[in-house]
Design a protein around this motif. Structure first.
Motif, PDB file in Angstrom:
ATOM      1  N   ALA A  11       4.258  73.388 -68.457  1.00 38.79           N
ATOM      2  CA  ALA A  11       3.145  73.159 -68.124  1.00 38.79           C
ATOM      3  C   ALA A  11       2.856  72.594 -69.114  1.00 38.79           C
ATOM      4  O   ALA A  11       2.802  72.259 -69.627  1.00 38.79           O
ATOM      5  N   SER A  12       1.180  71.753 -68.225  1.00 37.28           N
ATOM      6  CA  SER A  12       1.027  70.666 -68.668  1.00 37.28           C
ATOM      7  C   SER A  12      -0.558  70.963 -69.143  1.00 37.28           C
ATOM      8  O   SER A  12      -0.576  72.182 -67.930  1.00 37.28           O
ATOM      9  N   THR A  13      -1.408  70.472 -69.442  1.00 35.27           N
ATOM     10  CA  THR A  13      -2.939  70.927 -69.681  1.00 35.27           C
ATOM     11  C   THR A  13      -3.308  70.565 -67.772  1.00 35.27           C
ATOM     12  O   THR A  13      -4.407  71.356 -67.937  1.00 35.27           O
ATOM     13  N   SER A  14      -3.146  69.379 -67.315  1.00 39.09           N
ATOM     14  CA  SER A  14      -4.029  69.302 -66.285  1.00 39.09           C
ATOM     15  C   SER A  14      -3.646  70.394 -64.798  1.00 39.09           C
ATOM     16  O   SER A  14      -4.135  70.677 -64.347  1.00 39.09           O
ATOM     17  N   ASP A  15      -2.130  71.021 -65.610  1.00 39.57           N
ATOM     18  CA  ASP A  15      -2.020  72.661 -64.644  1.00 39.57           C
ATOM     19  C   ASP A  15      -2.901  73.860 -64.851  1.00 39.57           C
ATOM     20  O   ASP A  15      -2.475  74.667 -64.038  1.00 39.57           O
ATOM     21  N   GLY A  16      -4.157  73.551 -65.862  1.00 40.63           N
ATOM     22  CA  GLY A  16      -4.747  74.543 -65.886  1.00 40.63           C
ATOM     23  C   GLY A  16      -5.507  74.962 -64.821  1.00 40.63           C
ATOM     24  O   GLY A  16      -5.587  76.518 -64.571  1.00 40.63           O
ATOM     25  N   PRO A  17      -5.957  74.427 -64.035  1.00 39.12           N
ATOM     26  CA  PRO A  17      -6.725  75.182 -63.275  1.00 39.12           C
ATOM     27  C   PRO A  17      -5.610  75.425 -62.073  1.00 39.12           C
ATOM     28  O   PRO A  17      -6.388  77.100 -61.249  1.00 39.12           O
ATOM     29  N   ALA A  18      -5.192  75.202 -62.177  1.00 40.13           N
ATOM     30  CA  ALA A  18      -4.029  75.135 -60.630  1.00 40.13           C
ATOM     31  C   ALA A  18      -3.672  77.275 -61.054  1.00 40.13           C
ATOM     32  O   ALA A  18      -3.226  77.877 -60.459  1.00 40.13           O
ATOM     33  N   LEU A  19      -3.245  76.908 -62.299  1.00 40.48           N
ATOM     34  CA  LEU A  19      -2.996  78.495 -63.442  1.00 40.48           C
ATOM     35  C   LEU A  19      -3.750  79.719 -62.948  1.00 40.48           C
ATOM     36  O   LEU A  19      -3.788  80.807 -63.033  1.00 40.48           O
ATOM     37  N   MET A  20      -5.287  78.778 -63.785  1.00 42.08           N
ATOM     38  CA  MET A  20      -6.021  79.889 -63.166  1.00 42.08           C
ATOM     39  C   MET A  20      -6.486  80.253 -62.441  1.00 42.08           C
ATOM     40  O   MET A  20      -6.753  82.085 -62.204  1.00 42.08           O
TER      41      MET A  20
END
Length: 165
Positions: A11-20
């Motif tokens: 994961a990368s920090t930019s994945d945060g919204p999709a993972l949430m």
């Protein structure tokens, strides 16, 4: 089941919204013991950093994640990893994404020097239990009626897999 478009990556920090979004869409008393997280909650914070997450992408779209970490900070059990979070998008369930994520987490744990990987799953979550069994996990213990969820007592099932075989 899956085609060649499935990718498992860190994961990368930019994945945060999709993972949430996956986290919130997949929340259920079938799999969760905590209340659903707030709409404005962040996936990655001081408690849950980005490092332990693997992400599944299918045709370029984030469709799942898994998180595995050492179960404690103790040096005496750093040879163990624990799966503490798995989500797969509803629209791709049954296509092998969950199994690919579990297998990738096991490989990553081996690469980190782990000899065992463990997890906890709710007793009534039969789809997850079957997935873990397909991946070689075995029940190692049961905590009867450990949780009161949505008005019913639910067992906490402890499962594990040796990685050094």
């Amino acid at each position: 089941m899956l085609n060649d478009d499935l990718t498992i990556r860190r994961a990368s920090t930019s994945d945060g919204p999709a993972l949430m979004a996956l986290e919130r869409a997949g929340w259920s008393w079938l799999s969760d013991v905590m209340p659903q997280r707030a709409e404005d909650a962040l996936m990655f914070d001081e408690r849950y950093g980005v490092e332990p997450f693997l992400v599944a992408e299918l045709a370029g779209r984030v469709v799942g994640y898994i998180r595995q970490i050492p179960p404690t900070p103790l040096a005496s059990n750093q040879h163990v990893r624990q799966i503490q979070g798995l989500r797969v998008s509803h629209d791709v369930r049954g296509r092998g994404v969950g199994q690919a994520l579990v297998e990738a987490a096991c490989l990553a744990a081996r690469a980190q020097g782990a000899r065992r990987i463990t997890l906890r799953v709710l007793g009534h979550n039969l789809p997850a239990r079957r997935l873990y069994e397909r991946c070689g996990f075995q029940v190692e213990g049961v905590l009867p009626e450990e949780f009161l969820l949505d008005g019913a007592y639910v067992d906490d099932v402890l499962m594990g897999l040796r990685l050094d075989d």
